[in-house]
Scaffold this motif. Structure first.
Motif, PDB file in Angstrom:
ATOM      1  N   GLY A   1      -7.615  -0.523   1.181  1.00 19.67           N
ATOM      2  CA  GLY A   1      -6.242  -0.520   0.686  1.00 19.67           C
ATOM      3  C   GLY A   1      -5.254  -1.210   1.591  1.00 19.67           C
ATOM      4  N   ASP A   2      -5.630  -1.454   2.852  1.00 15.80           N
ATOM      5  CA  ASP A   2      -4.697  -2.080   3.786  1.00 15.80           C
ATOM      6  C   ASP A   2      -4.255  -3.454   3.303  1.00 15.80           C
ATOM      7  OD1 ASP A   2      -4.981   0.142   5.364  1.00 15.80           O
ATOM      8  OD2 ASP A   2      -6.124  -0.843   6.957  1.00 15.80           O
ATOM      9  N   ARG A   3      -5.116  -4.154   2.576  1.00 12.40           N
ATOM     10  CA  ARG A   3      -4.769  -5.504   2.134  1.00 12.40           C
ATOM     11  C   ARG A   3      -3.549  -5.492   1.214  1.00 12.40           C
ATOM     12  NH1 ARG A   3      -9.965  -7.464  -1.068  1.00 12.40           N
ATOM     13  NH2 ARG A   3     -10.916  -6.427   0.747  1.00 12.40           N
ATOM     14  N   PHE A   4      -3.398  -4.439   0.402  1.00 10.54           N
ATOM     15  CA  PHE A   4      -2.239  -4.355  -0.487  1.00 10.54           C
ATOM     16  C   PHE A   4      -0.958  -4.102   0.305  1.00 10.54           C
ATOM     17  CE2 PHE A   4      -5.908  -2.978  -3.063  1.00 10.54           C
ATOM     18  CZ  PHE A   4      -5.856  -3.947  -4.050  1.00 10.54           C
ATOM     19  N   TYR A   5      -1.070  -3.308   1.357  1.00 10.82           N
ATOM     20  CA  TYR A   5       0.099  -3.062   2.210  1.00 10.82           C
ATOM     21  C   TYR A   5       0.502  -4.336   2.942  1.00 10.82           C
ATOM     22  CZ  TYR A   5      -0.520   1.935   1.393  1.00 10.82           C
ATOM     23  OH  TYR A   5      -0.609   3.180   0.807  1.00 10.82           O
ATOM     24  N   ARG A   6      -0.476  -5.068   3.443  1.00  6.37           N
ATOM     25  CA  ARG A   6      -0.158  -6.333   4.119  1.00  6.37           C
ATOM     26  C   ARG A   6       0.485  -7.313   3.148  1.00  6.37           C
ATOM     27  NH1 ARG A   6      -5.436  -5.658   6.184  1.00  6.37           N
ATOM     28  NH2 ARG A   6      -6.197  -7.347   4.861  1.00  6.37           N
TER      29      ARG A   6
ATOM     30  N   THR B   1       0.171   7.344  10.280  1.00  8.69           N
ATOM     31  CA  THR B   1       0.263   6.739  11.606  1.00  8.69           C
ATOM     32  C   THR B   1      -0.914   5.811  11.867  1.00  8.69           C
ATOM     33  OG1 THR B   1       1.486   8.652  12.442  1.00  8.69           O
ATOM     34  CG2 THR B   1       0.447   7.223  14.075  1.00  8.69           C
ATOM     35  N   ARG B   2      -2.114   6.249  11.484  1.00  5.80           N
ATOM     36  CA  ARG B   2      -3.287   5.389  11.691  1.00  5.80           C
ATOM     37  C   ARG B   2      -3.167   4.114  10.856  1.00  5.80           C
ATOM     38  NH1 ARG B   2      -7.400   7.599   9.557  1.00  5.80           N
ATOM     39  NH2 ARG B   2      -6.655   9.690   9.014  1.00  5.80           N
ATOM     40  N   ARG B   3      -2.692   4.221   9.634  1.00  7.46           N
ATOM     41  CA  ARG B   3      -2.531   3.022   8.808  1.00  7.46           C
ATOM     42  C   ARG B   3      -1.450   2.107   9.389  1.00  7.46           C
ATOM     43  NH1 ARG B   3      -3.193   3.589   2.752  1.00  7.46           N
ATOM     44  NH2 ARG B   3      -5.082   2.369   3.184  1.00  7.46           N
ATOM     45  N   ALA B   4      -0.353   2.682   9.860  1.00 10.95           N
ATOM     46  CA  ALA B   4       0.698   1.862  10.451  1.00 10.95           C
ATOM     47  C   ALA B   4       0.174   1.106  11.671  1.00 10.95           C
ATOM     48  CB  ALA B   4       1.888   2.734  10.833  1.00 10.95           C
ATOM     49  N   LEU B   5      -0.638   1.754  12.475  1.00 14.97           N
ATOM     50  CA  LEU B   5      -1.218   1.081  13.645  1.00 14.97           C
ATOM     51  C   LEU B   5      -2.164  -0.038  13.219  1.00 14.97           C
ATOM     52  CD1 LEU B   5      -1.953   4.155  15.951  1.00 14.97           C
ATOM     53  CD2 LEU B   5      -0.168   2.428  16.280  1.00 14.97           C
ATOM     54  N   ARG B   6      -2.949   0.206  12.200  1.00 12.21           N
ATOM     55  CA  ARG B   6      -3.853  -0.851  11.720  1.00 12.21           C
ATOM     56  C   ARG B   6      -3.056  -2.048  11.199  1.00 12.21           C
ATOM     57  NH1 ARG B   6      -6.427   3.451   9.004  1.00 12.21           N
ATOM     58  NH2 ARG B   6      -5.813   2.599   6.977  1.00 12.21           N
ATOM     59  N   LEU B   7      -1.992  -1.781  10.450  1.00 11.51           N
ATOM     60  CA  LEU B   7      -1.168  -2.865   9.920  1.00 11.51           C
ATOM     61  C   LEU B   7      -0.489  -3.626  11.048  1.00 11.51           C
ATOM     62  CD1 LEU B   7       0.454  -1.007   6.888  1.00 11.51           C
ATOM     63  CD2 LEU B   7      -1.298  -2.784   6.771  1.00 11.51           C
ATOM     64  N   SER B   8      -0.007  -2.895  12.047  1.00  7.49           N
ATOM     65  CA  SER B   8       0.641  -3.545  13.174  1.00  7.49           C
ATOM     66  C   SER B   8      -0.347  -4.422  13.940  1.00  7.49           C
ATOM     67  CB  SER B   8       1.240  -2.476  14.098  1.00  7.49           C
ATOM     68  OG  SER B   8       1.989  -3.063  15.129  1.00  7.49           O
TER      69      SER B   8
ATOM     70  N   TRP C   1       4.972  -7.727  -9.146  1.00  8.02           N
ATOM     71  CA  TRP C   1       4.196  -6.584  -9.638  1.00  8.02           C
ATOM     72  C   TRP C   1       3.760  -5.678  -8.492  1.00  8.02           C
ATOM     73  CZ3 TRP C   1       4.334  -5.007 -14.374  1.00  8.02           C
ATOM     74  CH2 TRP C   1       4.598  -5.908 -15.400  1.00  8.02           C
ATOM     75  N   LEU C   2       3.444  -6.285  -7.378  1.00 11.09           N
ATOM     76  CA  LEU C   2       3.073  -5.482  -6.216  1.00 11.09           C
ATOM     77  C   LEU C   2       4.282  -4.704  -5.701  1.00 11.09           C
ATOM     78  CD1 LEU C   2       0.732  -4.821  -4.288  1.00 11.09           C
ATOM     79  CD2 LEU C   2       1.509  -6.726  -2.850  1.00 11.09           C
ATOM     80  N   ARG C   3       5.432  -5.336  -5.691  1.00 11.67           N
ATOM     81  CA  ARG C   3       6.658  -4.655  -5.261  1.00 11.67           C
ATOM     82  C   ARG C   3       6.951  -3.480  -6.197  1.00 11.67           C
ATOM     83  NH1 ARG C   3       9.402  -8.247  -1.704  1.00 11.67           N
ATOM     84  NH2 ARG C   3      11.311  -7.041  -1.912  1.00 11.67           N
TER      85      ARG C   3
END
Length: 332
Positions: free
Chosen positions: A282-287, A259-266, A303-305
């Motif tokens: 690690g957030d940069r890879f999710y973005r 949840t905290r990561r989802a909020l940061r990404l949002s 490759w990321l996918r």
């Protein structure tokens, strides 16, 4: 290089599109369609002075979204007619809940299946009632049927023989093999009643569910729609103490990290108002995964996918079980 940030910027700040040229519009509209956010975008841009061709495309997207809303509400009504005699709690999930409750997250949202949550000990009765009302199994294969019933968070999907509409009957929000174990009883006990006989999850639980679906149960394909849901829900329900309540619920369900990561990404992609939070490496890879589209809406960063695809299977089940499952599926 163009990626899906052209879409996230337009959703977060509609005025930003006023300086777009033809290439920008092509990228924005094709990426929005690929991410199943065309309807949401159309409503966000409604009323702006846009090129005539763009207005026509967006008007079509709004019409499609409104038709989808009508279909979703009708399908929920049909399910309720089948299940009402059971007198058991039934909770609408995801897009169907948003439109039934009139939430901003449902405005323009593309809705696919009807997702509902029931108590696990009510599954047999719910299943029988739906079968009697015209729903049929989508997965007749014995292995798939047994896998769903033993390990998944839902019954095998059902589709109505006449309306060709699918329903997913959940008893919790993550597969039983997943590492986090959400409290299904708490989800149901905190439900909020709707006028049509159904209920929806509490606002905090809706955000936790979206975060779980985004980060604990998949490869982030189509994840921008989940993230946009989170942005809309946070903005609609944010008040004094909301984020503290959200953190408490996320911890209860074992999904605080997600949840905290989802909020940061949002916040990073949609400027969602959240409490101050340290950015994680690690957030940069999710973005990068969430925005992996080119200017024609095509998929990029293979490759990321692939990395996130492997991650999704790793999250869903232990290694030996995963190996057996993949072996069985490969042989078939």
């Amino acid at each position: 290089m163009t990626d899906a940030r052209v879409l996230t910027r337009a959703l977060a700040d509609p005025q930003s599109v006023l300086a777009f040229d033809a290439a920008d519009w092509t990228a924005l509209l094709t990426i929005a369609k690929a991410e199943r956010l065309a309807g949401s975008l159309a409503y966000r841009l409604d009323g702006l002075a846009l090129p005539l061709e763009v207005q026509r495309v967006l008007a079509g997207a709004r019409a499609n979204a409104e038709a989808g809303r009508t279909h979703a509400l009708w399908e929920a009504e049909m399910a309720w007619r089948a299940l009402a005699p059971l007198a058991v709690p039934v909770v609408l999930l995801k897009g169907s809940a948003f439109v039934a409750a009139g939430l901003d997250a449902g405005r323009g949202r593309l809705i696919g299946d009807l997702d509902i949550l029931v108590q696990r000990h009510d599954l047999a009765a719910v299943e029988s009632a739906l079968l009697a009302a015209g729903w049929e199994w989508v997965k007749p294969d014995p292995y798939d049927d047994a896998y769903y019933r033993r390990w998944m968070h839902e019954l095998p999907p059902l589709i109505h023989r006449e309306r060709d509409r699918m329903i997913d009957v959940h008893h919790t929000i993550l597969p039983l093999t997943a590492r986090p174990i959400p409290d299904a009883g708490a989800l149901l006990s905190a439900r909020v009643a709707l006028n049509d006989g159904f209920s929806m999850l509490a606002p905090e639980d809706m955000i936790v569910h979206a975060a779980a679906h985004l980060l604990a149960d998949g490869d982030l394909a189509g994840g921008l729609r989940n993230l946009w849901d989170i942005d809309r829900l946070v903005r609609e329900f944010d008040d004094d103490g909301f984020h503290e309540r959200l953190q408490t619920r996320a911890m209860l369900h074992g999904l605080d990290r997600e949840t905290r990561r989802a909020l940061r990404l949002s916040a990073a992609l949609f400027d969602t108002p959240i409490p101050q939070s340290d950015v994680r490496f690690g957030d940069r890879f999710y973005r990068a995964r969430l925005t992996a589209r080119d200017g024609w809406g095509g998929e990029t960063r293979p490759w990321l996918r692939l990395m996130f695809y492997v991650r999704s299977h790793w999250l869903r089940m232990p290694p030996l079980m995963l190996a057996r499952h993949l072996w069985v599926k490969w042989r078939r």
